[in-house]
Design an enzyme around this catalytic site. Structure first.
Site, PDB file in Angstrom:
ATOM      1  N   GLU A 158       0.632  -1.127   0.267  1.00 12.47           N
ATOM      2  CA  GLU A 158       0.180   0.092  -0.137  1.00 12.47           C
ATOM      3  C   GLU A 158       0.550   1.408   0.098  1.00 12.47           C
ATOM      4  O   GLU A 158       2.180   1.341   0.890  1.00 12.47           O
ATOM      5  CB  GLU A 158      -0.827  -0.345   1.006  1.00 12.47           C
ATOM      6  CG  GLU A 158      -2.131   1.267   0.819  1.00 12.47           C
ATOM      7  CD  GLU A 158      -2.913   1.145   2.719  1.00 12.47           C
ATOM      8  OE1 GLU A 158      -4.165   1.723   2.085  1.00 12.47           O
ATOM      9  OE2 GLU A 158      -2.559   0.787   3.443  1.00 12.47           O
ATOM     10  N   GLY A 293       2.743   1.455  11.203  1.00  7.61           N
ATOM     11  CA  GLY A 293       2.907   0.259  12.130  1.00  7.61           C
ATOM     12  C   GLY A 293       2.852  -1.519  11.806  1.00  7.61           C
ATOM     13  O   GLY A 293       2.988  -1.910  12.444  1.00  7.61           O
ATOM     14  N   MET A 295      -0.450  -3.338   8.189  1.00  8.89           N
ATOM     15  CA  MET A 295      -1.463  -3.027   7.856  1.00  8.89           C
ATOM     16  C   MET A 295      -2.178  -4.410   7.893  1.00  8.89           C
ATOM     17  O   MET A 295      -1.932  -5.790   7.704  1.00  8.89           O
ATOM     18  CB  MET A 295       0.151  -2.948   6.501  1.00  8.89           C
ATOM     19  CG  MET A 295      -0.691  -3.744   4.960  1.00  8.89           C
ATOM     20  SD  MET A 295      -1.299  -1.719   4.360  1.00  8.89           S
ATOM     21  CE  MET A 295      -2.385  -2.493   3.225  1.00  8.89           C
ATOM     22  N   GLU A 296      -2.873  -3.656   7.182  1.00 10.80           N
ATOM     23  CA  GLU A 296      -4.527  -3.869   6.578  1.00 10.80           C
ATOM     24  C   GLU A 296      -4.514  -5.492   5.382  1.00 10.80           C
ATOM     25  O   GLU A 296      -5.743  -5.817   5.197  1.00 10.80           O
ATOM     26  CB  GLU A 296      -5.610  -4.172   6.860  1.00 10.80           C
ATOM     27  CG  GLU A 296      -5.937  -3.212   5.196  1.00 10.80           C
ATOM     28  CD  GLU A 296      -5.244  -1.787   4.989  1.00 10.80           C
ATOM     29  OE1 GLU A 296      -5.579  -0.645   4.900  1.00 10.80           O
ATOM     30  OE2 GLU A 296      -4.111  -1.554   6.668  1.00 10.80           O
ATOM     31  N   HIS A 329      -7.634  -2.137  15.055  1.00  9.61           N
ATOM     32  CA  HIS A 329      -7.422  -1.260  13.301  1.00  9.61           C
ATOM     33  C   HIS A 329      -7.630  -2.075  12.313  1.00  9.61           C
ATOM     34  O   HIS A 329      -8.356  -1.873  12.117  1.00  9.61           O
ATOM     35  CB  HIS A 329      -6.853  -0.183  14.251  1.00  9.61           C
ATOM     36  CG  HIS A 329      -6.239   0.832  13.224  1.00  9.61           C
ATOM     37  ND1 HIS A 329      -6.991   1.546  13.033  1.00  9.61           N
ATOM     38  CD2 HIS A 329      -5.710   0.521  11.600  1.00  9.61           C
ATOM     39  CE1 HIS A 329      -6.422   3.199  11.625  1.00  9.61           C
ATOM     40  NE2 HIS A 329      -5.682   2.040  10.607  1.00  9.61           N
ATOM     41  N   GLU A 330      -6.175  -2.888  12.731  1.00 11.50           N
ATOM     42  CA  GLU A 330      -5.978  -3.239  10.907  1.00 11.50           C
ATOM     43  C   GLU A 330      -7.616  -5.322  10.679  1.00 11.50           C
ATOM     44  O   GLU A 330      -7.880  -5.036  10.164  1.00 11.50           O
ATOM     45  CB  GLU A 330      -5.021  -4.510  11.844  1.00 11.50           C
ATOM     46  CG  GLU A 330      -3.651  -3.372  11.136  1.00 11.50           C
ATOM     47  CD  GLU A 330      -3.414  -1.929  10.417  1.00 11.50           C
ATOM     48  OE1 GLU A 330      -3.273  -1.086  10.660  1.00 11.50           O
ATOM     49  OE2 GLU A 330      -4.011  -2.517   9.675  1.00 11.50           O
ATOM     50  N   HIS A 333     -10.207  -2.783   9.017  1.00  9.48           N
ATOM     51  CA  HIS A 333     -10.256  -2.714   7.724  1.00  9.48           C
ATOM     52  C   HIS A 333     -10.560  -4.069   7.094  1.00  9.48           C
ATOM     53  O   HIS A 333     -10.424  -4.008   6.043  1.00  9.48           O
ATOM     54  CB  HIS A 333      -8.652  -2.763   7.618  1.00  9.48           C
ATOM     55  CG  HIS A 333      -7.999  -1.351   7.993  1.00  9.48           C
ATOM     56  ND1 HIS A 333      -8.573  -0.716   7.822  1.00  9.48           N
ATOM     57  CD2 HIS A 333      -6.511  -0.944   8.232  1.00  9.48           C
ATOM     58  CE1 HIS A 333      -7.798   0.578   7.819  1.00  9.48           C
ATOM     59  NE2 HIS A 333      -7.045   0.314   8.438  1.00  9.48           N
ATOM     60  N   GLU A 352      -9.456   4.324   6.425  1.00  9.36           N
ATOM     61  CA  GLU A 352      -8.725   5.123   7.844  1.00  9.36           C
ATOM     62  C   GLU A 352      -9.306   5.398   9.000  1.00  9.36           C
ATOM     63  O   GLU A 352      -9.363   5.298  10.166  1.00  9.36           O
ATOM     64  CB  GLU A 352      -7.053   5.882   8.013  1.00  9.36           C
ATOM     65  CG  GLU A 352      -6.312   5.388   6.210  1.00  9.36           C
ATOM     66  CD  GLU A 352      -5.813   3.989   6.701  1.00  9.36           C
ATOM     67  OE1 GLU A 352      -6.062   3.512   8.040  1.00  9.36           O
ATOM     68  OE2 GLU A 352      -5.604   3.133   6.161  1.00  9.36           O
TER      69      GLU A 352
END
Length: 869
Positions: A158, A293, A295-296, A329-330, A333, A352
């Site tokens: 990404e 930190g 990535m999804e 968070h991930e 996603h 995001e």
């Protein structure tokens, strides 16, 4: 993706000369423009075989792409960047080769143009490629990380580095399915988005691993990891959840696995859409990035170890919170970003902003002992600080190419996007909001969507006119401010509200005119809702203090009239926690801008009682620390600020003690660490002396990271050398990186120079070296930038795609004198890339703001402190 630093930092800075001639364009993969691809040909399925050479840091690829030709064409255009294409052919579905193809590469657009002998008709075809590429060592594309003599491979694609891995339609709207195989050394494990379907030994040295076909997804979500891994598994919600770590550290991922097992069923229920893949791995890698930190990747989330593992020697409540937030968070996603993807990068906030919002919702649900209010307000403050600059941009911003997409990963996209969601949820109501999200996800699953699609779902679910509010908050740049005044008349408060735009320099600006939901009323009473359009008057039953933006549901700063602020100050400790944080935030921002006295925030802090919440005290401490940074170089000013801190905060540390107490709250544990690190770092005698005593002990466990932070900031040469030795001998990548970073945060000029010299040696590692330079820039930005310019090529080669374009300008972004400003302007004259110029403009604006604050506002604060004795 979970951003750690993004594009703005809150520290001090300076600069010198520009003697280096290496341009970022030669080192960063995405400083060239990459125009959107034509829609004439679209991919259906990629069949990819990758053969990495771990020693030589190269790889070969064999690729078959099933394509759909939508209109007759003599040319096929797709993305490829820094790939050595050895062979390319085009075949019909029946396997007929359609003859020679002429290839032309456009380095600037990062595209490959395939000229055909004759036009082909609409229909399905297959493209075949054989090619070679390079393995990076900087956290982007296919990259290598080394740890304890072993090499590990990972991908980070990404926003547009899939084109470095394979020829592809490397834009989010070109979704397709993927079948990936990789030939890797015997004894190594390979991980991808889907489960392994076959693992076949080729010879004594190699085996071939093939993964199941993926669901339809964008190229940037493809993932591969290769190394000596250990995998732990748990089943939750019918899905196999895994943690993948370096061998020997798997237990450090248990908290993350426990968190994922709780979160997946909750996400399934919230979205009313079950996670559609058979497995979901969380993969940890050593090293770090300055800007991301985690990535999804769909079904195979990647995180750097410091955001995912909990080393028992450095475990803290704050680290547990950090890991949980990263996982939440991930995982969010997997629905917002992976299942439903923005159509183009101008709607990145749909990924995001929503993931940032859902991580807070998850925290409230599963860890009420943590302060979700503090986490939200800190993120919102970062967005507001950026939004108050002239370099601000809308949440939904025009993005013309992949280079501009890189710069969209910033505080406004993440945290103003999150605040916009919170505001709209409050306006339509939580139940309608959830219903709208469920409709949106179901309607656009496996496809792409825009902001307009989301608003359509919200209108249908709520029956409320969300468009004007949603449009204004996401498509207008700048930070709204509401001026409020009130009078009591006949037993009612008559509140006058006027809308303006807030600038960090305090200038008067009526702004573009936002439609803002405003929730206001007496503390502790259900607030009234008014949608503000420029100005309004509101009548509230009962006289007394009024909170504007109660619960901080909307996105704006509040400028209270002096009588209103005085009323709130008197009851400050009794306000809801989140409103306390907001009042601190607004008074601090208005004071720095010069539209109010900078002492107003200190008045609030002085009113904090001994039983004030740890969250509010921690936030007040952070705001004091920021003001202390403005006093850098002013010894008398720093002494006055330190005296205030001793009175306001030292008693709280005395009550908490230096060791954890049985049964203490998470907030108290976090506050203790914060007090030790901040007050010790600022040189408060009682704290730094105790920290030094703890540090001087040679027996027992390693001192805590807060103690090390306090000592490193004030380190003597002998103390600095001991920390350097600890870093060199440390076996944990997480702790080692923290120790190396501490070496750069010293006040001492000579030690800062030694830290800079250390940063480009092999000792800290490829990805940690730039972190040391960034740490030095906190207190020695001019020296950091001089060094970075002098060693520009070496440093930029160690930076990932996100960090490289803005790294040098960011080093100076906290400067506070004319020398810094002039030097940044001189540096910027030699730069042409738009993303570098944008970073330069932001850096200049921040420096100008600090110069103004130091000249105009700090003397007022010093006078107030002196008057208090």
């Amino acid at each position: 993706m979970f951003g750690k630093v993004l594009s703005l930092k809150v520290h001090l800075g300076r600069i010198w000369s520009i003697s280096a001639t290496v341009s970022i364009a030669t080192l960063s993969p995405l400083t060239a423009t990459a125009a959107p691809l034509p829609q004439t040909v679209t991919p259906l399925h990629y069949d990819l075989v990758l053969k990495p050479d771990l020693k030589g840091l190269t790889f070969s690829g064999d690729e078959k792409i099933d394509i759909l030709v939508r209109a007759a064409t003599k040319e096929i255009v797709l993305n490829a960047f820094r790939l050595d294409i050895r062979q390319v052919s085009l075949r019909t579905q029946s396997g007929l080769d359609l003859g020679n193809i002429q290839s032309r590469f456009d380095e600037r657009d990062q595209t490959m143009h395939l000229a055909l002998q004759s036009a082909i008709k609409p229909g399905r075809y297959r493209l075949l490629f054989a090619y070679h590429g390079s393995i990076q060592q900087n956290g982007s594309g296919l990259f290598a990380l080394d740890e304890q003599g072993k090499r590990y491979l990972f991908t980070q694609l990404e926003p547009a580095d899939a084109r470095r891995l394979m020829p592809s339609w490397d834009e989010p709207s070109f979704k397709a399915t993927f079948t990936l195989s990789t030939v890797v050394p015997s004894g190594s494990t390979a991980i991808s988005n889907t489960p392994v379907t076959s693992d076949r030994t080729l010879d004594d040295a190699l085996h071939r691993v093939t993964f199941a076909p993926t669901r339809k997804m964008s190229t940037y979500l493809l993932f591969l990891a290769v190394g000596d891994f250990e995998r732990r598994v748990r089943v939750a919600g019918g899905v196999e959840l895994g943690t993948v770590t370096r061998r020997g550290v798997a237990p450090q991922a248990d908290f993350a696995l426990d968190s994922a097992a709780k979160l997946l069923p909750w996400f399934n229920a919230y979205f009313a859409y079950r996670f559609p893949l058979p497995k979901l791995d969380n993969v940890a890698g050593p090293g770090e990035s300055l800007t991301y930190g985690a990535m999804e990747n769909w079904g195979a989330i990647f995180s750097f170890e410091q955001d995912f593992l909990i080393d028992p020697r450095a475990a803290s409540e704050r680290q547990r919170q950090r890991v949980f937030t990263t996982v939440a968070h991930e995982m969010a996603h997997q629905w917002f970003g992976d299942l439903v993807t923005m159509r183009w990068w101008d709607d990145l906030w749909l990924n995001e902003g929503f993931a940032s919002w859902m991580e807070q919702e998850a925290g409230r649900r599963f860890h009420p002992e943590w302060s979700a209010a503090l986490a939200f307000m800190r993120g919102r403050d970062l967005a507001m600080d950026a939004d108050a600059l002239d370099t601000s941009h809308p949440v939904v911003q025009p993005v013309k190419d992949a280079a501009e997409a890189l710069q969209s990963f910033d505080f406004i996209t993440y945290f103003k996007g999150e605040a916009a969601i919170r505001m709209l949820e409050a306006y339509v109501g939580p139940q309608a909001w959830q219903a709208g999200l469920r409709t949106y996800v179901a309607r656009h699953a496996y496809g792409n969507a825009t902001s307009a699609d989301l608003w359509a779902s919200m209108r249908a679910a709520s029956g409320r006119p969300v468009d004007a509010i949603a449009h204004d908050i996401t498509r207008m740049a700048g930070l709204p401010m509401v001026e409020a005044s009130a009078v009591c008349s006949n037993g009612r408060m008559l509140v006058s509200l006027t809308e303006k735009r807030f600038h960090n320099d305090g200038r008067n600006d009526p702004g573009p005119g936002w439609h803002l939901p405003v929730f206001l009323g007496h503390p502790g009473v259900t607030p009234q809702l008014v949608v503000l359009d420029r100005a309004a008057q509101v009548s509230i039953s009962g006289c007394g203090p009024i909170i504007v933006n109660a619960g901080q549901k909307s996105y704006f700063r509040t400028d209270y009239s002096p009588p209103m602020l005085s009323d709130l100050s008197k009851i400050f400790p009794k306000l809801d926690e989140i409103d306390q944080l907001a009042l601190l935030s607004d008074t601090a921002a208005l004071g720095l801008a010069g539209t109010a006295t900078p002492a107003a925030m200190f008045e609030l802090i002085a009113n904090l009682g001994p039983n004030s919440s740890a969250t509010t005290v921690s936030d007040a401490l952070s705001r004091w620390d920021k003001l202390n940074g403005y006093a850098e170089g002013d010894d008398q000013g720093r002494l006055r600020l330190r005296d205030f801190a001793e009175t306001a905060f030292l008693p709280r540390l005395s009550r908490l003690g230096w060791a954890a107490r049985p049964g203490e709250s998470a907030e108290d544990a976090n506050l203790r660490d914060h007090l030790i690190a901040t007050l010790g770092g600022a040189g408060v005698p009682a704290v730094i002396e105790e920290a030094r005593r703890e540090f001087a002990r040679t027996n027992g466990p390693m001192p805590s990271l807060p103690i090390l932070t306090a000592v490193s900031r004030n380190a003597t040469p002998a103390e600095w050398e001991r920390i350097r030795t600890m870093a060199l001998e440390e076996t944990s990548p997480q702790i080692r990186a923290s120790l190396f970073e501490m070496l750069g945060r010293t006040h001492d000029d000579a030690l800062a120079t030694r830290a800079l010299e250390l940063s480009i040696t092999d000792a800290p590692g490829e990805t940690t070296g730039p972190r040391i330079i960034e740490a030095v820039s906190v207190l020695h930005p001019l020296e950091a930038l001089r060094f970075a310019i002098a060693h520009r090529q070496t440093i930029l080669q160690r930076l990932d795609s996100f960090s490289a374009p803005t790294f040098l300008a960011d080093l100076a972004s906290g400067g506070h004198d004319q020398e810094t400003l002039s030097a940044v302007q001189a540096y910027c004259l030699g730069e042409q890339a738009s993303e570098v110029k944008d970073a330069c403009a932001t850096s200049e604006a921040l420096i100008q703001g600090r110069i103004r604050v130091r000249r105009a506002q700090m003397p007022i604060l010093y006078s107030w402190l002196a008057a208090r004795g």
